[in-house]
Design a protein around this motif. Sequence first.
Motif, PDB file in Angstrom:
ATOM      1  N   LEU A 240      29.180  17.035  61.534  1.00  0.00           N
ATOM      2  CA  LEU A 240      28.955  15.647  61.136  1.00  0.00           C
ATOM      3  C   LEU A 240      28.930  15.574  59.623  1.00  0.00           C
ATOM      4  CD1 LEU A 240      25.838  14.940  59.978  1.00  0.00           C
ATOM      5  CD2 LEU A 240      25.252  15.281  62.351  1.00  0.00           C
ATOM      6  N   VAL A 241      29.073  14.357  59.106  1.00  0.00           N
ATOM      7  CA  VAL A 241      28.964  14.070  57.677  1.00  0.00           C
ATOM      8  C   VAL A 241      27.862  13.032  57.500  1.00  0.00           C
ATOM      9  CG1 VAL A 241      30.115  13.024  55.678  1.00  0.00           C
ATOM     10  CG2 VAL A 241      31.367  14.625  57.146  1.00  0.00           C
ATOM     11  N   ALA A 242      26.959  13.286  56.556  1.00  0.00           N
ATOM     12  CA  ALA A 242      25.892  12.327  56.262  1.00  0.00           C
ATOM     13  C   ALA A 242      25.850  12.094  54.760  1.00  0.00           C
ATOM     14  CB  ALA A 242      24.541  12.835  56.754  1.00  0.00           C
ATOM     15  N   GLY A 243      25.765  10.830  54.369  1.00  0.00           N
ATOM     16  CA  GLY A 243      25.709  10.487  52.953  1.00  0.00           C
ATOM     17  C   GLY A 243      25.755   8.990  52.780  1.00  0.00           C
ATOM     18  N   ASN A 244      25.251   8.507  51.658  1.00  0.00           N
ATOM     19  CA  ASN A 244      25.176   7.066  51.408  1.00  0.00           C
ATOM     20  C   ASN A 244      26.466   6.466  50.872  1.00  0.00           C
ATOM     21  OD1 ASN A 244      22.402   6.516  52.142  1.00  0.00           O
ATOM     22  ND2 ASN A 244      21.805   7.700  50.337  1.00  0.00           N
ATOM     23  N   ALA A 245      27.309   7.260  50.219  1.00  0.00           N
ATOM     24  CA  ALA A 245      28.520   6.721  49.615  1.00  0.00           C
ATOM     25  C   ALA A 245      29.467   6.202  50.697  1.00  0.00           C
ATOM     26  CB  ALA A 245      29.224   7.789  48.783  1.00  0.00           C
ATOM     27  N   PRO A 246      29.981   4.971  50.570  1.00  0.00           N
ATOM     28  CA  PRO A 246      30.883   4.428  51.599  1.00  0.00           C
ATOM     29  C   PRO A 246      32.110   5.302  51.842  1.00  0.00           C
ATOM     30  CG  PRO A 246      30.130   2.683  50.131  1.00  0.00           C
ATOM     31  CD  PRO A 246      29.664   3.967  49.528  1.00  0.00           C
ATOM     32  N   TRP A 247      32.602   5.971  50.796  1.00  0.00           N
ATOM     33  CA  TRP A 247      33.806   6.776  50.996  1.00  0.00           C
ATOM     34  C   TRP A 247      33.532   8.029  51.821  1.00  0.00           C
ATOM     35  CZ3 TRP A 247      33.679  11.633  48.750  1.00  0.00           C
ATOM     36  CH2 TRP A 247      32.817  11.825  47.663  1.00  0.00           C
ATOM     37  N   LEU A 248      32.272   8.459  51.907  1.00  0.00           N
ATOM     38  CA  LEU A 248      31.953   9.566  52.799  1.00  0.00           C
ATOM     39  C   LEU A 248      32.079   9.133  54.257  1.00  0.00           C
ATOM     40  CD1 LEU A 248      28.909  11.281  51.039  1.00  0.00           C
ATOM     41  CD2 LEU A 248      31.303  12.026  51.102  1.00  0.00           C
ATOM     42  N   ARG A 249      31.726   7.890  54.528  1.00  0.00           N
ATOM     43  CA  ARG A 249      31.925   7.369  55.887  1.00  0.00           C
ATOM     44  C   ARG A 249      33.416   7.323  56.210  1.00  0.00           C
ATOM     45  NH1 ARG A 249      29.290   1.846  58.495  1.00  0.00           N
ATOM     46  NH2 ARG A 249      30.190   2.129  60.575  1.00  0.00           N
ATOM     47  N   ALA A 250      34.222   6.855  55.245  1.00  0.00           N
ATOM     48  CA  ALA A 250      35.667   6.819  55.463  1.00  0.00           C
ATOM     49  C   ALA A 250      36.227   8.217  55.680  1.00  0.00           C
ATOM     50  CB  ALA A 250      36.358   6.147  54.270  1.00  0.00           C
ATOM     51  N   LEU A 251      35.715   9.187  54.933  1.00  0.00           N
ATOM     52  CA  LEU A 251      36.174  10.568  55.071  1.00  0.00           C
ATOM     53  C   LEU A 251      35.889  11.085  56.476  1.00  0.00           C
ATOM     54  CD1 LEU A 251      37.310  13.049  53.485  1.00  0.00           C
ATOM     55  CD2 LEU A 251      34.946  13.663  53.003  1.00  0.00           C
ATOM     56  N   ASP A 264      17.482  10.218  58.746  1.00  0.00           N
ATOM     57  CA  ASP A 264      16.831  10.875  59.871  1.00  0.00           C
ATOM     58  C   ASP A 264      17.178  12.356  59.839  1.00  0.00           C
ATOM     59  OD1 ASP A 264      15.737  11.721  62.205  1.00  0.00           O
ATOM     60  OD2 ASP A 264      16.895  10.402  63.528  1.00  0.00           O
ATOM     61  N   ALA A 265      16.267  13.155  59.285  1.00  0.00           N
ATOM     62  CA  ALA A 265      16.544  14.584  59.157  1.00  0.00           C
ATOM     63  C   ALA A 265      16.730  15.234  60.523  1.00  0.00           C
ATOM     64  CB  ALA A 265      15.403  15.267  58.399  1.00  0.00           C
ATOM     65  N   ALA A 266      15.978  14.779  61.520  1.00  0.00           N
ATOM     66  CA  ALA A 266      16.069  15.395  62.837  1.00  0.00           C
ATOM     67  C   ALA A 266      17.474  15.278  63.421  1.00  0.00           C
ATOM     68  CB  ALA A 266      15.047  14.759  63.779  1.00  0.00           C
ATOM     69  N   ALA A 267      18.159  14.169  63.109  1.00  0.00           N
ATOM     70  CA  ALA A 267      19.512  13.964  63.639  1.00  0.00           C
ATOM     71  C   ALA A 267      20.555  14.751  62.862  1.00  0.00           C
ATOM     72  CB  ALA A 267      19.847  12.474  63.617  1.00  0.00           C
ATOM     73  N   ALA A 268      20.272  15.057  61.595  1.00  0.00           N
ATOM     74  CA  ALA A 268      21.293  15.669  60.736  1.00  0.00           C
ATOM     75  C   ALA A 268      21.120  17.167  60.547  1.00  0.00           C
ATOM     76  CB  ALA A 268      21.295  14.978  59.369  1.00  0.00           C
ATOM     77  N   ILE A 269      19.919  17.692  60.782  1.00  0.00           N
ATOM     78  CA  ILE A 269      19.694  19.134  60.590  1.00  0.00           C
ATOM     79  C   ILE A 269      20.233  19.862  61.809  1.00  0.00           C
ATOM     80  CG2 ILE A 269      17.935  20.939  60.377  1.00  0.00           C
ATOM     81  CD1 ILE A 269      16.271  19.010  58.730  1.00  0.00           C
ATOM     82  N   ARG A 270      21.479  20.268  61.690  1.00  0.00           N
ATOM     83  CA  ARG A 270      22.149  20.971  62.778  1.00  0.00           C
ATOM     84  C   ARG A 270      23.235  21.868  62.194  1.00  0.00           C
ATOM     85  NH1 ARG A 270      25.733  16.336  65.786  1.00  0.00           N
ATOM     86  NH2 ARG A 270      23.796  15.117  65.662  1.00  0.00           N
ATOM     87  N   PRO A 271      23.638  22.908  62.895  1.00  0.00           N
ATOM     88  CA  PRO A 271      24.705  23.773  62.374  1.00  0.00           C
ATOM     89  C   PRO A 271      25.991  22.985  62.123  1.00  0.00           C
ATOM     90  CG  PRO A 271      23.591  24.821  64.232  1.00  0.00           C
ATOM     91  CD  PRO A 271      23.086  23.413  64.165  1.00  0.00           C
ATOM     92  N   ASP A 302      10.561  15.662  53.738  1.00  0.00           N
ATOM     93  CA  ASP A 302      11.353  15.049  54.800  1.00  0.00           C
ATOM     94  C   ASP A 302      12.556  15.884  55.231  1.00  0.00           C
ATOM     95  OD1 ASP A 302       9.573  12.956  54.575  1.00  0.00           O
ATOM     96  OD2 ASP A 302      10.924  11.699  53.382  1.00  0.00           O
ATOM     97  N   TRP A 303      13.066  16.732  54.319  1.00  0.00           N
ATOM     98  CA  TRP A 303      14.308  17.455  54.617  1.00  0.00           C
ATOM     99  C   TRP A 303      14.164  18.972  54.481  1.00  0.00           C
ATOM    100  CZ3 TRP A 303      18.850  15.603  56.531  1.00  0.00           C
ATOM    101  CH2 TRP A 303      18.975  14.210  56.599  1.00  0.00           C
ATOM    102  N   PHE A 304      13.626  19.423  53.346  1.00  0.00           N
ATOM    103  CA  PHE A 304      13.633  20.858  53.089  1.00  0.00           C
ATOM    104  C   PHE A 304      12.695  21.617  54.032  1.00  0.00           C
ATOM    105  CE2 PHE A 304      14.541  19.632  48.383  1.00  0.00           C
ATOM    106  CZ  PHE A 304      15.793  19.189  48.754  1.00  0.00           C
TER     107      PHE A 304
END
Length: 360
Positions: A240-251, A264-271, A302-304
Motif C-alpha cells: 500500500l501507499v500512504a501519504g497526504n500529497a494528492p500525487w501519492l494517491r495518483a501514484l 491510522d497507524a494500525a492500518a498502515a503498519i504492515r510488510p 502514534d507511529w514509531f
Amino acid sequence: MPASPSALTLLLPGLLTDAAIAPELARQLADQPAVRTLVAWLGAAHPVQQDFDPFEAGCTSREYWWLHRAGYRPPDGKVGAGLAPLLANDAQADRPVWLADLAHVQVGRDGLVLTDSGELDTTQGESDALLAAAQPALDAHGAAARGIGPRRWRLDLPEGAARHTGTPDAVTGAALDAWWPRTPEARPWRKLVNEIQMHWHETPVNADREARGLVPVNALWLYGGAAPWRPDWPAGRPSLVAGNAPWLRALAERDGLPWLRPVDAAAAIRPGALVELDDLALPERTDDWRTWLDAAARLDRDWFAPADAALRAGTLRQLTLVLPARERLVTLNLERRPALLRWLPTPRHDWKRWWLPQES
C-alpha cells in the motif's frame, strides 16, 4: 543492506535539517523521553548516505525517492519531470504534461526568489481571471492552457518551447537564476511569461489581493514535460501507499494499489507498505522548532512505538527509514533481532555524527 520489498518503509521529510540549530535539536532529542523510540532507532541502525543534487534531478530528494522507487526513468535524467503527470492525474494522454503554478517572485538576498506557491491562497476566480488575461499571449505563441485548480494550469506548448528545470518544491526559496538559466532553450518560455505578466498588469486581480494584504501573483513556474507513465516498482511492488500529497494517491491508484491518508497507524503498519509521514516538514521549513519537537513526540507515540512493537513481535521483519534532506538522502534499515540475541543490549553508535549537517 538494501531495503527489502517486504519491509515497512517510513519516509520522514523534515527529520534531517541543515539549520544552524541542529546541534541543539540533537541534544533535545537525545534528552526527551517522548521520542525514545526514534532515538533508539537512530542509534541502532547504520546509515546509508547518498549525496543528492536537486539541480541534476530537477526535484527534491523526497520527490526523487518516490519517483525512483516507482520506476520512473527520464530520458534526460530530470527525474522531477515525472511528477507533472501525477499532479495532473492524467494517465491517458500521450502528449507531454506541462504544468504552471501561479507564483510570487520577490527580491531576496541572492536575487529573485520564488516563494511557496502553496501559501498564495489564490482562489479559483483569481486563477480564471488571470488565465483569461493571459489568453492573447498564449494564442500568439501557439500555446493553450486550462486551469486544474486554484493555483495550477495545464499547458499545451509547441515542441521545444520549454524544458523542465525543477519542481516548485525544489525551487522555492532558492535564487531563480540558478534554476532558470538564460539559455536559448529557455528563451521561448521566458518570452511568453514576460508577455503574460504584461497582460496581468491590466487586470484588477493583484490590486484586489494587495488590498486584502496578500502578495501579488506575478509569475508562473513551469515544470514537467514528461508523458503519462505507469509505475512498475523495480525494487518490489508495495502492499500500500500512504501519504497526504494528492500525487501519492495518483501514484497508487495508477497501479491499482490501496492508498491511505497516514492517520491510522494500525492500518498502515504492515510488510511492504510505503508510508510518508510529513508532520516534520513544515515546521522544519519554517524554523518552528517547538512545533517540530512536538510533532516528533506525536510521531513517536502514534507511529514509531507501534512499528517498533510490530518489529519485536515478528509482525514486521524489517523496517526502513528514509530521511530526505536538501542535498542528501539517508536510509536506515532495522531488522528483528534473532531470538538468541534479543536478551542482549542492542549495539549503539553515535547517531549525531551523521545526523548533523557536515559543517556542525
